[in-house]
Design a protein around this motif. Sequence first.
Motif, PDB file in Angstrom:
ATOM      1  N   VAL A 109      35.255  35.307  38.662  1.00 21.47           N
ATOM      2  CA  VAL A 109      36.470  35.126  37.635  1.00 21.47           C
ATOM      3  C   VAL A 109      37.687  35.168  38.292  1.00 21.47           C
ATOM      4  N   VAL A 110      37.929  35.905  39.348  1.00 19.24           N
ATOM      5  CA  VAL A 110      38.958  35.659  40.309  1.00 19.24           C
ATOM      6  C   VAL A 110      38.917  34.348  40.933  1.00 19.24           C
TER       7      VAL A 110
ATOM      8  N   GLY B 244      39.062  43.991  28.824  1.00 23.68           N
ATOM      9  CA  GLY B 244      38.440  45.466  28.958  1.00 23.68           C
ATOM     10  C   GLY B 244      38.830  45.717  30.322  1.00 23.68           C
ATOM     11  N   ASN B 245      39.376  45.151  31.329  1.00 25.31           N
ATOM     12  CA  ASN B 245      39.684  45.430  32.758  1.00 25.31           C
ATOM     13  C   ASN B 245      40.962  45.046  33.202  1.00 25.31           C
ATOM     14  N   ILE B 246      41.969  45.860  33.180  1.00 18.57           N
ATOM     15  CA  ILE B 246      43.160  46.034  33.609  1.00 18.57           C
ATOM     16  C   ILE B 246      43.406  45.554  35.114  1.00 18.57           C
ATOM     17  N   LYS B 247      42.529  46.153  35.993  1.00 17.46           N
ATOM     18  CA  LYS B 247      42.368  45.818  37.415  1.00 17.46           C
ATOM     19  C   LYS B 247      42.128  44.340  37.442  1.00 17.46           C
ATOM     20  N   LEU B 248      40.959  43.853  36.722  1.00 13.98           N
ATOM     21  CA  LEU B 248      40.579  42.559  37.073  1.00 13.98           C
ATOM     22  C   LEU B 248      41.482  41.603  36.649  1.00 13.98           C
ATOM     23  N   GLN B 249      42.330  42.020  35.330  1.00 17.53           N
ATOM     24  CA  GLN B 249      43.298  41.081  35.086  1.00 17.53           C
ATOM     25  C   GLN B 249      44.521  40.988  36.022  1.00 17.53           C
ATOM     26  N   VAL B 250      44.775  42.011  36.653  1.00 19.36           N
ATOM     27  CA  VAL B 250      45.821  41.946  37.870  1.00 19.36           C
ATOM     28  C   VAL B 250      45.496  40.894  38.857  1.00 19.36           C
ATOM     29  N   LYS B 251      44.339  41.128  39.393  1.00 20.53           N
ATOM     30  CA  LYS B 251      43.718  40.294  40.399  1.00 20.53           C
ATOM     31  C   LYS B 251      43.621  38.965  39.960  1.00 20.53           C
ATOM     32  N   SER B 252      43.184  38.701  38.878  1.00 15.42           N
ATOM     33  CA  SER B 252      43.283  37.326  38.342  1.00 15.42           C
ATOM     34  C   SER B 252      44.627  36.746  38.278  1.00 15.42           C
ATOM     35  N   TYR B 253      45.693  37.484  37.838  1.00 17.24           N
ATOM     36  CA  TYR B 253      47.072  36.906  37.846  1.00 17.24           C
ATOM     37  C   TYR B 253      47.466  36.631  39.264  1.00 17.24           C
ATOM     38  N   VAL B 254      47.152  37.460  40.451  1.00 20.35           N
ATOM     39  CA  VAL B 254      47.445  37.347  41.651  1.00 20.35           C
ATOM     40  C   VAL B 254      46.979  35.900  42.072  1.00 20.35           C
ATOM     41  N   ALA B 255      45.592  35.625  41.727  1.00 19.86           N
ATOM     42  CA  ALA B 255      44.755  34.598  42.148  1.00 19.86           C
ATOM     43  C   ALA B 255      45.434  33.119  41.556  1.00 19.86           C
ATOM     44  N   VAL B 256      45.929  33.418  40.212  1.00 19.11           N
ATOM     45  CA  VAL B 256      46.458  32.244  39.496  1.00 19.11           C
ATOM     46  C   VAL B 256      47.869  31.836  40.366  1.00 19.11           C
ATOM     47  N   LEU B 257      48.742  32.790  40.482  1.00 21.33           N
ATOM     48  CA  LEU B 257      49.800  32.553  41.330  1.00 21.33           C
ATOM     49  C   LEU B 257      49.700  32.191  42.693  1.00 21.33           C
ATOM     50  N   LEU B 258      48.516  32.662  43.341  1.00 23.66           N
ATOM     51  CA  LEU B 258      48.359  31.944  44.767  1.00 23.66           C
ATOM     52  C   LEU B 258      47.738  30.649  44.520  1.00 23.66           C
ATOM     53  N   GLY B 259      47.125  30.212  43.716  1.00 22.62           N
ATOM     54  CA  GLY B 259      46.468  28.769  43.485  1.00 22.62           C
ATOM     55  C   GLY B 259      47.550  28.021  43.173  1.00 22.62           C
ATOM     56  N   ALA B 260      48.415  28.434  42.067  1.00 29.62           N
ATOM     57  CA  ALA B 260      49.619  27.527  41.779  1.00 29.62           C
ATOM     58  C   ALA B 260      50.595  27.287  42.850  1.00 29.62           C
ATOM     59  N   GLY B 261      50.855  28.504  43.587  1.00 32.00           N
ATOM     60  CA  GLY B 261      51.875  28.522  44.715  1.00 32.00           C
ATOM     61  C   GLY B 261      51.529  27.545  45.841  1.00 32.00           C
TER      62      GLY B 261
END
Length: 353
Positions: free
Chosen positions: A83-84, A327-344
């Motif tokens: 997912v990340v 259902g997983n806030i921690k995984l959400q945060v990791k995924s947000y970071v991954a999106v920002l890293l990819g887009a950045g």
Amino acid sequence: MDTSLVKLISIFFIIISIFTPQALSQSDDECGEDTSSCNDKSAALPLKIIAIVTILITSMIGVCLPLFTRWIPALHPDRNLFVVVKAFAAGIILATGFMHVLPDSFDMLTSSCLKDNPWHKFPFSGFVAMLSAIATLMVDSLATSIYSKKCNSGVIPEAGERDQERAVASFGHVHGHARGLSPDPKDADSSQQLLRYRVIAMVLELGIVVHSIVIGLSVGATNNTCTIKGLIAALCFHQMFEGMGLGGCILQAEYKLMKRLVMVFFFSVTTPFGIALGIALSKTYKENSPSSLITVGLLNASSAGLLIYMALVDLLSADFMGPKLQGNIKLQVKSYVAVLLGAGGMSLMAKWA
């Protein structure tokens, strides 16, 4: 629908091969021709050959990596790491639309080489990108509806390997009892999700094919040795991670081996094909001629709208609003970071490509 996908991509290749040379070889007067010392056709050709080989290899590696995850348990679609990684790849696709393709379209369609009326009087790039996003929504919705009706009428889509494994496991678990073959609401939900994955993979592949050929065409047509080297590195990075995003969608769509190979083939060869086409047209193709600017500018705008829609709606929104991430806030945060890293990372590449 799987065979229609192959036919559609094949028809697109034929149309591009026939009409692009005609559209780009018009003998319009070129505006602002590059006369710098970097403009060396004989020195640029070996670099273009290197670009074809390296981009082909990195494209194949990127799109194939997710398809081998059955041998890497940590990267299985059911695992959090997948997912990340998918969120990272979606960020790259989003930045490709916003930071690379759409700005190029604006630059081309507002060029001083074009007539003031109508090209400087109306924002054609934004307009075409908007229409492209709406058209993608229509294709996405209609394809899902048609596919759902086929499923409901008994024309069941071909099961992938994982479907067959689940069926065998289920049959073995009940030791052949009739109740093992009874309808299961979970199976219905799984089938509905599967057809969504297949529609997403199909539409995303078509969008990537469009802009990959346009990018390759511009690389193949340019003779500026000062920019080609940076373009090769940037495009390798771009194709690698964009391929990972597409490969993840193909994996989730659970296509059979032959259909996977066809989709991998078309993704891998589109940019090299565009470069080869650009080399073939290098004598007649004028980068700053009105016909070239209009043709490539409109193609860029349409592919930008498609990529932005696919990244936001079918990749990011579908995952972030789904039950796994909700259902997983921690995984959400990791995924947000991954999106920002990819887009950045992809945005940073805009400096060179």
